[in-house]
Design an enzyme around this catalytic site. Structure first.
Site, short mmCIF file in Angstrom:
data_model
loop_
_atom_site.label_atom_id
_atom_site.label_comp_id
_atom_site.label_asym_id
_atom_site.label_seq_id
_atom_site.Cartn_x
_atom_site.Cartn_y
_atom_site.Cartn_z
N GLN A 1 131.05 58.42 0.79
CA GLN A 1 130.58 57.03 0.84
C GLN A 1 131.20 56.25 1.99
O GLN A 1 130.92 55.05 2.15
CB GLN A 1 130.93 56.31 -0.47
CG GLN A 1 130.29 56.90 -1.71
CD GLN A 1 128.84 56.51 -1.87
OE1 GLN A 1 128.32 55.67 -1.16
NE2 GLN A 1 128.17 57.14 -2.82
N ASN B 1 132.20 55.55 -5.13
CA ASN B 1 130.75 55.53 -5.22
C ASN B 1 130.21 54.54 -6.26
O ASN B 1 129.04 54.18 -6.21
CB ASN B 1 130.21 56.93 -5.50
CG ASN B 1 130.93 57.60 -6.63
OD1 ASN B 1 132.16 57.80 -6.58
ND2 ASN B 1 130.21 57.96 -7.67
N THR C 1 122.42 81.64 4.74
CA THR C 1 121.70 81.21 5.95
C THR C 1 121.71 79.70 6.05
O THR C 1 121.38 79.00 5.08
CB THR C 1 120.24 81.70 5.88
OG1 THR C 1 120.26 83.11 5.71
CG2 THR C 1 119.48 81.33 7.13
N ALA D 1 128.37 67.09 -0.49
CA ALA D 1 129.77 66.75 -0.72
C ALA D 1 130.33 67.43 -1.97
O ALA D 1 131.52 67.73 -2.04
CB ALA D 1 129.94 65.23 -0.82
N THR D 2 129.47 67.71 -2.95
CA THR D 2 129.95 68.43 -4.14
C THR D 2 130.52 69.77 -3.74
O THR D 2 131.64 70.13 -4.11
CB THR D 2 128.79 68.64 -5.14
OG1 THR D 2 128.30 67.36 -5.56
CG2 THR D 2 129.24 69.43 -6.35
N SER E 1 128.47 63.97 3.13
CA SER E 1 127.19 64.33 2.54
C SER E 1 126.05 63.71 3.35
O SER E 1 126.15 62.57 3.79
CB SER E 1 127.13 63.82 1.10
OG SER E 1 125.81 63.91 0.60
N GLY E 2 124.97 64.46 3.54
CA GLY E 2 123.84 63.95 4.31
C GLY E 2 123.12 62.78 3.66
O GLY E 2 122.81 61.78 4.32
N HIS E 3 122.87 62.89 2.35
CA HIS E 3 121.97 61.91 1.74
C HIS E 3 122.63 60.59 1.36
O HIS E 3 122.00 59.72 0.78
CB HIS E 3 121.24 62.52 0.54
CG HIS E 3 122.08 62.71 -0.69
ND1 HIS E 3 122.00 61.87 -1.76
CD2 HIS E 3 123.00 63.64 -1.01
CE1 HIS E 3 122.83 62.28 -2.71
NE2 HIS E 3 123.46 63.35 -2.27
N CYS F 1 125.38 60.61 -11.63
CA CYS F 1 125.82 61.81 -12.35
C CYS F 1 126.14 61.49 -13.79
O CYS F 1 126.21 62.36 -14.63
CB CYS F 1 127.06 62.38 -11.69
SG CYS F 1 127.13 62.01 -9.97
C1 LIG Z 1 127.31 61.54 -3.76
C2 LIG Z 1 128.77 61.82 -3.78
C3 LIG Z 1 129.25 63.12 -3.92
C4 LIG Z 1 128.33 64.29 -4.10
O1 LIG Z 1 127.62 64.52 -2.94
P1 LIG Z 1 126.33 65.50 -2.93
O2 LIG Z 1 126.04 65.65 -1.48
O3 LIG Z 1 125.27 64.81 -3.69
O4 LIG Z 1 126.76 66.78 -3.55
C5 LIG Z 1 130.60 63.30 -3.93
N1 LIG Z 1 131.46 62.28 -3.79
C6 LIG Z 1 131.04 61.02 -3.64
C7 LIG Z 1 132.03 59.92 -3.47
C8 LIG Z 1 129.68 60.75 -3.63
O5 LIG Z 1 129.26 59.49 -3.51
#
Ligand SMILES: *Cc1c(COP(=O)(O)O)cnc(C)c1O
Length: 378
Positions: free
Chosen positions: A179, A151, A239, A70-71, A199-201, A325
């Site tokens: 989120q 978040n 890639t 997501a960053t 974001s995946g994680h 962060c």
């Molecule tokens: C975790 C998060 C991000 C960053 O996502 P990454 O995949 O870790 O780069 C950005 N925005 C929000 C609201 C998040 O919770």
């Protein structure tokens, strides 16, 4: 060890790992080298993952761009529009104060480049006021970026109301939904969202992968921030990591399909946690709106307890202060600060977040660990 830091990152769902595994162990093809069958197999896997994401969001496959998270999605959405916005003389931008640092920093970059940025404040519940947004709009406003779910405090922003304010105004609308995916319904068309980051994680998928939805009408207005071999329609070179793409596709599919049951499970855990705290007679305040929040987040301040002391005292429990962060800095959370709470509440704020794999037993144990830790401090 009890893990209650799901908003920092979620555990990988074993069902997702099963899908990814063959692309680590067996299939090594480059999804862009479709000249042979191995490459073709990888391409097919990536295409399928993209299909799953597009289907869950109700958009076209070519509107989904894979990124590293997501960053990067947020950076591509906001910085990628710079040239277009300048060309259209749309040099006023709007966001809000509790955004993730990666959104705030992109806007600060654009400010340095000559843009004017309005950072909307939030109310005591952590939400923006659509009326205030309306008042801030100018002829030159080109982009509005408002996150879906915060978040740190789990608060849901009034996206539909924001969408109403922006309707037919020729202003691009970006939303950081890292989120929100799988936690609240996201209706891209209805909300008039042009760009959406995931974001995946944060949704039980792997780390290092995310996606940006870009409405096809504006794809030509976005410049890449990473240049190279022209992958992802020329918008993101490099890639594609086949196993991670596969993982993200399955994570999004599951998040979408299981939203209801996740919500039910997590809501009952939250109720249990709060009732355990009440039974223990602990005094706390909930930071952020009580009803406009996802059930998996409790941002709490315990009376007279600083978050540093509390977290240092917890040995078998992972919770956090602020966001991952910001935890390495000693300054207080910009999100809690934005709620204009009293200094001791600000100093006490801890984020407890849980999800799909959290059990009732863990919740009960966590509550008792917190209770015992706080009691031992007096
Ligand atoms: C975790 C998060 C991000 C960053 O996502 P990454 O995949 O870790 O780069 C950005 N925005 C929000 C609201 C998040 O919770």
């Amino acid at each position: 060890m009890i893990y209650l830091d799901y908003q920092s990152t979620t555990p990988l769902d074993p069902r997702i790992y099963v899908e990814m595994k063959p692309y680590f162990e067996q299939w090594h093809g480059n999804p862009h080298a479709v000249i042979h069958s191995e490459g073709f197999r990888a391409k097919r896997a990536v295409d399928q993952a993209r299909q799953k994401i597009a289907a869950a969001l109700g958009v076209m496959e070519r509107e989904i761009i894979f990124t590293s998270g997501a960053t990067e999605s947020n950076n591509l959405a906001i910085l990628g529009l710079e040239e277009h916005l300048i060309k259209c003389r749309k040099t006023h931008l709007i966001t809000q104060v509790t955004e993730h640092p990666c959104v705030l920093e992109c806007f600060r970059r654009l400010e340095k480049n000559g843009f004017e940025v309005t950072f909307l404040s939030v109310d005591k519940g952590g939400r923006v006021d659509p009326g205030e947004l309306q008042q801030c709009l100018r002829e030159s406003t080109g982009l509005v970026s408002i996150m879906a779910v915060n978040n740190e405090i789990g608060v849901i922003q009034p996206l539909s109301e924001v969408a109403k304010v922006l309707k037919d105004k020729n202003i691009l609308f970006h939303c950081d939904a890292a989120q929100a995916m799988g936690r609240i319904p996201i209706q891209l068309q209805k909300m008039g969202i042009d760009l959406l980051s995931i974001s995946g994680h944060k949704i039980y998928g792997p780390k290092g992968i995310g996606a940006l939805y870009i409405n096809q009408k504006i794809q030509k207005h976005i410049n890449p921030i990473i240049y190279g071999g022209g992958q992802e329609s020329g918008l993101r070179a490099g890639t594609l990591p086949t196993p991670l793409c596969v993982g993200l596709g399955e994570a999004v599919r599951l998040a979408n399909n299981e939203q209801k049951q996740d919500h039910t499970h997590i809501s009952s855990l939250r109720d249990l946690f709060l009732s355990e705290l009440s039974q223990a007679n602990l005094h706390y305040t909930i930071n952020g709106s009580r009803d406009q929040r996802i059930p998996g987040n409790l941002n709490l301040s315990f009376r007279g307890v600083s978050n540093e002391d509390l977290i240092a005292g917890l040995s078998d429990l992972c919770i956090s202060s602020g966001s991952a962060c910001a935890t390495e800095k000693t300054e207080h959370s910009h999100v809690i600060q934005a709620l204009r709470v009293k200094p001791d509440v600000l100093k006490g704020a801890v984020r407890i977040s849980f999800g799909r794999f959290t059990t009732e037993e863990e919740i009960k144990k966590a509550a008792s660990i917190i209770f015992n830790t706080i009691r031992s401090m007096y």
